[in-house]
Design a protein around this motif. Structure first.
Motif, PDB file in Angstrom:
ATOM      1  N   GLN A  40       0.836  -1.204   0.000  1.00  0.00           N
ATOM      2  CA  GLN A  40       0.000   0.000   0.000  1.00  0.00           C
ATOM      3  C   GLN A  40       0.868   1.251   0.000  1.00  0.00           C
ATOM      4  OE1 GLN A  40      -2.281   0.941   3.591  1.00  0.00           O
ATOM      5  NE2 GLN A  40      -4.070   1.298   2.314  1.00  0.00           N
ATOM      6  N   TYR A  44       1.400   4.356  -3.020  1.00  0.00           N
ATOM      7  CA  TYR A  44       1.361   5.809  -2.883  1.00  0.00           C
ATOM      8  C   TYR A  44       2.702   6.452  -3.261  1.00  0.00           C
ATOM      9  CZ  TYR A  44      -2.964   4.930  -0.329  1.00  0.00           C
ATOM     10  OH  TYR A  44      -4.228   4.530   0.020  1.00  0.00           O
ATOM     11  N   LYS A 258      -3.206  10.386  -4.390  1.00  0.00           N
ATOM     12  CA  LYS A 258      -3.451   9.345  -3.388  1.00  0.00           C
ATOM     13  C   LYS A 258      -4.939   9.040  -3.256  1.00  0.00           C
ATOM     14  CE  LYS A 258       0.608  10.110  -0.448  1.00  0.00           C
ATOM     15  NZ  LYS A 258       1.079  10.481   0.906  1.00  0.00           N
ATOM     16  N   ASP A 259      -5.752  10.083  -3.279  1.00  0.00           N
ATOM     17  CA  ASP A 259      -7.203   9.879  -3.173  1.00  0.00           C
ATOM     18  C   ASP A 259      -7.737   9.081  -4.351  1.00  0.00           C
ATOM     19  OD1 ASP A 259      -7.267  11.257  -0.811  1.00  0.00           O
ATOM     20  OD2 ASP A 259      -7.998  13.126  -1.662  1.00  0.00           O
ATOM     21  N   TRP A 261      -6.159   6.722  -6.072  1.00  0.00           N
ATOM     22  CA  TRP A 261      -5.823   5.305  -5.916  1.00  0.00           C
ATOM     23  C   TRP A 261      -6.536   4.677  -4.728  1.00  0.00           C
ATOM     24  CZ3 TRP A 261      -3.667   2.516  -9.567  1.00  0.00           C
ATOM     25  CH2 TRP A 261      -2.945   3.167 -10.562  1.00  0.00           C
ATOM     26  N   THR A 262      -6.847   5.495  -3.730  1.00  0.00           N
ATOM     27  CA  THR A 262      -7.526   4.974  -2.542  1.00  0.00           C
ATOM     28  C   THR A 262      -9.021   4.805  -2.754  1.00  0.00           C
ATOM     29  OG1 THR A 262      -5.887   6.035  -1.109  1.00  0.00           O
ATOM     30  CG2 THR A 262      -7.967   5.374  -0.088  1.00  0.00           C
ATOM     31  N   LEU A 263      -9.650   5.802  -3.394  1.00  0.00           N
ATOM     32  CA  LEU A 263     -11.105   5.859  -3.453  1.00  0.00           C
ATOM     33  C   LEU A 263     -11.691   5.445  -4.799  1.00  0.00           C
ATOM     34  CD1 LEU A 263     -11.527   9.306  -1.631  1.00  0.00           C
ATOM     35  CD2 LEU A 263     -11.653   7.022  -0.624  1.00  0.00           C
ATOM     36  N   GLY A 268      -6.894   0.115  -4.200  1.00  0.00           N
ATOM     37  CA  GLY A 268      -6.817   0.854  -2.942  1.00  0.00           C
ATOM     38  C   GLY A 268      -7.755   0.283  -1.903  1.00  0.00           C
ATOM     39  N   TYR A 272      -6.910  -1.928   2.000  1.00  0.00           N
ATOM     40  CA  TYR A 272      -7.519  -1.664   3.299  1.00  0.00           C
ATOM     41  C   TYR A 272      -8.309  -2.877   3.785  1.00  0.00           C
ATOM     42  CZ  TYR A 272      -6.364   3.309   3.354  1.00  0.00           C
ATOM     43  OH  TYR A 272      -5.690   4.496   3.392  1.00  0.00           O
TER      44      TYR A 272
END
Length: 390
Positions: A40, A44, A258-259, A261-263, A268, A272
């Motif tokens: 993870q 990032y 980052k947002d 790839w996360t959201l 992403g 988690y």
């Protein structure tokens, strides 16, 4: 004197095989968490490496911007408009698009990320680019990322051996390749969305992508005067530039990536989810270990209770066992993870590396798992009645 006896340790170590299995199980859970947060973090770091290596104070992007690997171009005229604002010293444009580079050995084509800029000055912090960017002023010369994945062939190796390296690159929907010559190397590295990078001049970029309008750029880079107030300039630009673009700081630029790839990507979310699942599995495994240990020594606990020891002392013993298991399981998990990180880095070329933050996070997670498991397993101990046992 009884209180000084390490009862928690004696109970755990009495059955050595069970104790070793328990430690191995916790070590395995620690390794799982280490690998998940390692990849993870690599996601990032690799996705924002270019953001951190661009020289600039503010950045202009399209309002449709999602990530670097998605084409969201806007008119270069917005840069010229920004140049007229107080506090702005200079502006630069950046072109970015995927092409396909032909492996010179087997002829297979693989996606290559092409980055174009005007090589009058270097806009990158990468030392090798700063030293060699003037080579790009020669038509059809490129800089190749030596950290690119192996499917592109021995391009970097051949160049380092002094060979003349020419490669063929195919633009979007192009059937005929465009030949370029490698004039230098640099190190940026791949990411989860990019396998390799190529830095070229604006003229070479437009030759590779002949259908790309010269006025459409992907990133606008703003350098401020030394005495300028960045927040004030940012506010002025945001208020007065047309609504098809937005002006952001470097940190905001990185946060947007980052947002994304996360959201907005499944990967992403999966990272988690896997960390959470590893934590839950760890709690269940440690709970079973502690509960089994309590059941095995139920008569001993009942004897202590009959002797006058309160529930508090017995609960402390269980929590001590949980801390011992968590700590001893963490140590081999940490050691093995360092080796796995190195192996993963060599195979994937991603920045998978151990850090103090990761080591601390997993240690806290391991201890937390054990404490939660200890809390869940003490219900049976609370209800124990010596009269029922004897």
């Amino acid at each position: 004197m009884i209180l000084n006896i390490p009862l928690a340790w004696l109970q755990l170590s009495r059955q050595k095989s069970r104790f070793l299995v328990a430690v191995a199980g916790i070590a395995f859970i620690a390794i799982l968490i280490f690998m998940q947060i390692g990849f993870q973090d690599a996601l990032y770091v690799s996705a924002t490496k270019l953001h951190n290596n661009i020289q600039g104070d503010l950045f202009i992007i399209s309002t449709q911007y999602k990530s670097l690997t998605s084409n969201q171009s806007f008119s270069r005229w917005r840069l010229y408009q920004a140049l007229g604002f107080e506090g702005v010293e200079s502006v630069s444009s950046l072109y970015m698009q995927f092409a396909k580079l032909k492996n010179p050995i087997n002829g297979l084509k693989f996606p290559m990320y092409v980055i174009g800029f005007d090589p009058v000055k270097s806009i990158f912090k990468i030392p090798e680019v700063q030293e060699n960017f003037k080579i790009l002023q020669i038509p059809n010369m490129v800089l190749f990322d030596r950290a690119s994945r192996q499917e592109f062939g021995p391009i970097a190796k051949d160049f380092e051996q002094g060979k003349s390296v020419k490669v063929e690159i195919f633009g979007y929907l192009a059937f005929v390749g465009y030949k370029v010559k490698v004039g230098g190397l640099f190190s940026l590295g791949p990411s989860f969305g990019v396998d390799g990078n190529l830095i070229v001049s604006t003229s070479t970029f437009l030759a590779i992508f002949p259908d790309r309008p010269v006025q459409n750029i992907d990133i606008g880079i703003i350098k401020l005067k030394p005495d300028a107030n960045p927040q004030q300039v940012l506010a002025n630009l945001s208020a007065k530039l047309p609504p098809d673009v937005r002006v952001v700081t470097r940190q905001h630029f990185i946060t947007l990536e980052k947002d994304y790839w996360t959201l907005r990507t499944p990967i992403g979310f999966m990272f988690y989810l896997m960390v959470l699942m590893a934590f839950v599995v760890g709690v269940v495994v440690i709970y079973q270990i502690l509960y089994s240990n309590i059941s095995t020594h139920l008569a001993e606990y009942a004897t202590l209770k009959a002797m006058g020891f309160k529930n508090k002392y017995l609960l402390i013993v269980v929590f001590q066992q949980a801390l011992i298991l968590g700590t001893l399981g963490y140590i081999p998990g940490f050691a093995i993870s360092i080796g796995l990180y190195d192996a993963a880095k060599n195979v994937t070329q991603l920045p998978v590396a151990m850090s103090v933050e990761k080591a601390t996070l997993v240690l806290v997670s391991a201890i937390s798992m054990c404490l939660v498991s200890g809390f869940l397993s003490i219900n049976k101990l609370r209800k124990i009645d010596p009269a029922d046992i004897f």
